[in-house]
Design an enzyme around this catalytic site. Structure first.
Site, mmCIF file in Angstrom:
data_model
loop_
_atom_site.group_PDB
_atom_site.id
_atom_site.type_symbol
_atom_site.label_atom_id
_atom_site.label_comp_id
_atom_site.label_asym_id
_atom_site.label_seq_id
_atom_site.Cartn_x
_atom_site.Cartn_y
_atom_site.Cartn_z
ATOM 1 N N ARG A 1 -6.634 5.160 -12.009
ATOM 2 C CA ARG A 1 -6.052 4.843 -13.320
ATOM 3 C C ARG A 1 -6.557 3.494 -13.830
ATOM 4 O O ARG A 1 -6.895 3.337 -15.005
ATOM 5 C CB ARG A 1 -4.524 4.854 -13.206
ATOM 6 C CG ARG A 1 -3.975 6.213 -12.810
ATOM 7 C CD ARG A 1 -2.557 6.148 -12.271
ATOM 8 N NE ARG A 1 -1.610 5.747 -13.309
ATOM 9 C CZ ARG A 1 -0.334 5.484 -13.074
ATOM 10 N NH1 ARG A 1 0.144 5.575 -11.837
ATOM 11 N NH2 ARG A 1 0.467 5.125 -14.052
ATOM 12 N N THR B 1 1.110 12.030 -9.910
ATOM 13 C CA THR B 1 -0.164 12.628 -9.530
ATOM 14 C C THR B 1 0.163 13.790 -8.605
ATOM 15 O O THR B 1 0.980 13.649 -7.703
ATOM 16 C CB THR B 1 -1.047 11.594 -8.788
ATOM 17 O OG1 THR B 1 -1.293 10.484 -9.664
ATOM 18 C CG2 THR B 1 -2.383 12.185 -8.372
ATOM 19 N N ILE C 1 0.168 9.213 -2.795
ATOM 20 C CA ILE C 1 -0.356 9.401 -4.153
ATOM 21 C C ILE C 1 0.819 9.133 -5.091
ATOM 22 O O ILE C 1 1.974 9.267 -4.704
ATOM 23 C CB ILE C 1 -1.003 10.798 -4.393
ATOM 24 C CG1 ILE C 1 -0.075 11.954 -4.012
ATOM 25 C CG2 ILE C 1 -2.323 10.913 -3.689
ATOM 26 C CD1 ILE C 1 -0.700 13.336 -4.238
ATOM 27 N N ASP C 2 0.514 8.707 -6.302
ATOM 28 C CA ASP C 2 1.562 8.328 -7.247
ATOM 29 C C ASP C 2 2.495 9.493 -7.546
ATOM 30 O O ASP C 2 2.090 10.652 -7.485
ATOM 31 C CB ASP C 2 0.951 7.838 -8.576
ATOM 32 C CG ASP C 2 0.116 6.587 -8.400
ATOM 33 O OD1 ASP C 2 0.368 5.839 -7.438
ATOM 34 O OD2 ASP C 2 -0.792 6.367 -9.224
ATOM 35 N N ARG C 3 3.685 9.136 -7.945
ATOM 36 C CA ARG C 3 4.719 10.123 -8.262
ATOM 37 C C ARG C 3 4.210 11.222 -9.211
ATOM 38 O O ARG C 3 4.433 12.400 -8.997
ATOM 39 C CB ARG C 3 5.884 9.369 -8.914
ATOM 40 C CG ARG C 3 6.968 10.252 -9.430
ATOM 41 C CD ARG C 3 7.976 9.431 -10.214
ATOM 42 N NE ARG C 3 9.034 10.281 -10.713
ATOM 43 C CZ ARG C 3 10.230 9.831 -11.061
ATOM 44 N NH1 ARG C 3 10.510 8.563 -10.954
ATOM 45 N NH2 ARG C 3 11.143 10.655 -11.511
#
Length: 304
Positions: A238, A141, A137-139
């Site tokens: 996103r 998030t 998962i993104d930094r």
């Protein structure tokens, strides 16, 4: 990532090769690209070139990513919020702002460094830099991530992701009042041709499907939505929410110019369900969003 190539278009013609490549390989710095060129990892029409070579129209630039120089990833004593753990898997509630695995510019302080301190056995399928990491998962998030402790567990979890049987639902706070209670966004995602540092809905991109459900509309200006991933493309929620006109609050890459400061996008991986890789039992985990998310929610509710 061996022998990838790019054909120079009018947009890049006459630009220096060390300026063009970082726009395509967005995770790689210009300094790194320059060292690749010097070490012969970048070729133009099959020939080695200098760093200041100016690209000719229709030239074929090929590159091969050298083996990463991070020779070892060191265990670090970083607090982890572990939601579940047994001999095969570990489910962690990742903090907002934490990078999942080491990469250029992030050699330490990542979730992998923390996991290696916490447990000595992690699957080796993804190599030294990404032990145990099945999905990311993104930094910025926050939320749930499953980690494999051995290769058989890794294979099972990876297959479940591929077969779309893993349940992953997210809480997202978006700009605008989403008119439909439910919806499905089925739009392919790939690199944005106008801006290589971003992903976008593009023809010929990889299949990407997001289901959403409205939880609450706030002052006709914001909506709290639940997004369920069917596929897991980079920045999928996103990109998809922006695509339908409701970008995430606080998103520096895909959001509105005028948004609310939330230390990155207001996105939280709230629920994760999968079949246990050994027992096949269906496991479901839920975690509440972090304080920064609830504070942002409170802030938008107080706006008029």
């Amino acid at each position: 990532m061996h022998d990838q190539f790019f054909i120079v278009t009018e947009q890049e013609a006459n630009e220096r090769v060390d300026k063009v490549l970082p726009t395509i390989l967005t995770d790689i710095s210009r300094a790194q690209i320059q060292s690749w060129i010097k070490s012969g990892h970048v070729l133009v029409n099959g020939e080695q070139v200098k760093v200041n070579y100016r690209c000719e129209l229709h030239a074929k630039i090929t590159w091969e990513e050298p083996e990463p120089e991070i020779l070892e990833v060191l265990p670090e004593q970083i607090p982890l919020d572990i939601v579940y753990e047994d001999d095969a898997v570990l489910v962690v509630n990742k903090a907002k702002g934490m990078v999942v695995h080491p990469s250029a510019g992030h050699h330490t302080g990542t979730l992998v460094n923390a996991l290696m301190y916490h447990c000595k056995d992690l699957s080796g399928i993804n190599g030294v830099i990404r032990p145990g990491i099945v999905h990311r998962i993104d930094r910025d998030t926050s939320g749930l991530l499953m980690v494999a402790k051995h290769d058989q567990a890794h294979q099972s979890l990876a297959n479940q992701l591929k077969d779309k049987t893993v349940k992953r639902s997210y809480l997202a706070l978006v700009h605008g009042a989403v008119p439909h209670e439910y919806g499905t966004i089925d739009a392919p995602i790939g690199r944005d041709p106008k801006d290589r540092q971003r992903m976008g809905v593009v023809t010929g991109g990889r299949d990407a499907v997001t289901h959403f459900e409205v939880i609450e509309r706030i002052n006709q200006a914001f909506t709290l939505v639940k997004c369920v991933l069917e596929t897991g493309r980079t920045h999928q929620i996103r990109v998809h929410m922006r695509y339908i006109g409701f970008p995430l609050v606080g998103d520096p890459k895909y959001g509105q110019r005028k948004t609310i400061a939330t230390e990155g996008q207001a996105l939280h991986a709230q629920e994760l369900g999968f079949h246990h890789p050994v027992t096949n039992e269906w496991l479901v985990f839920q975690v509440e969003p972090p304080e920064v998310f609830t504070e942002t929610l409170k802030k938008v509710k107080e706006m008029h």
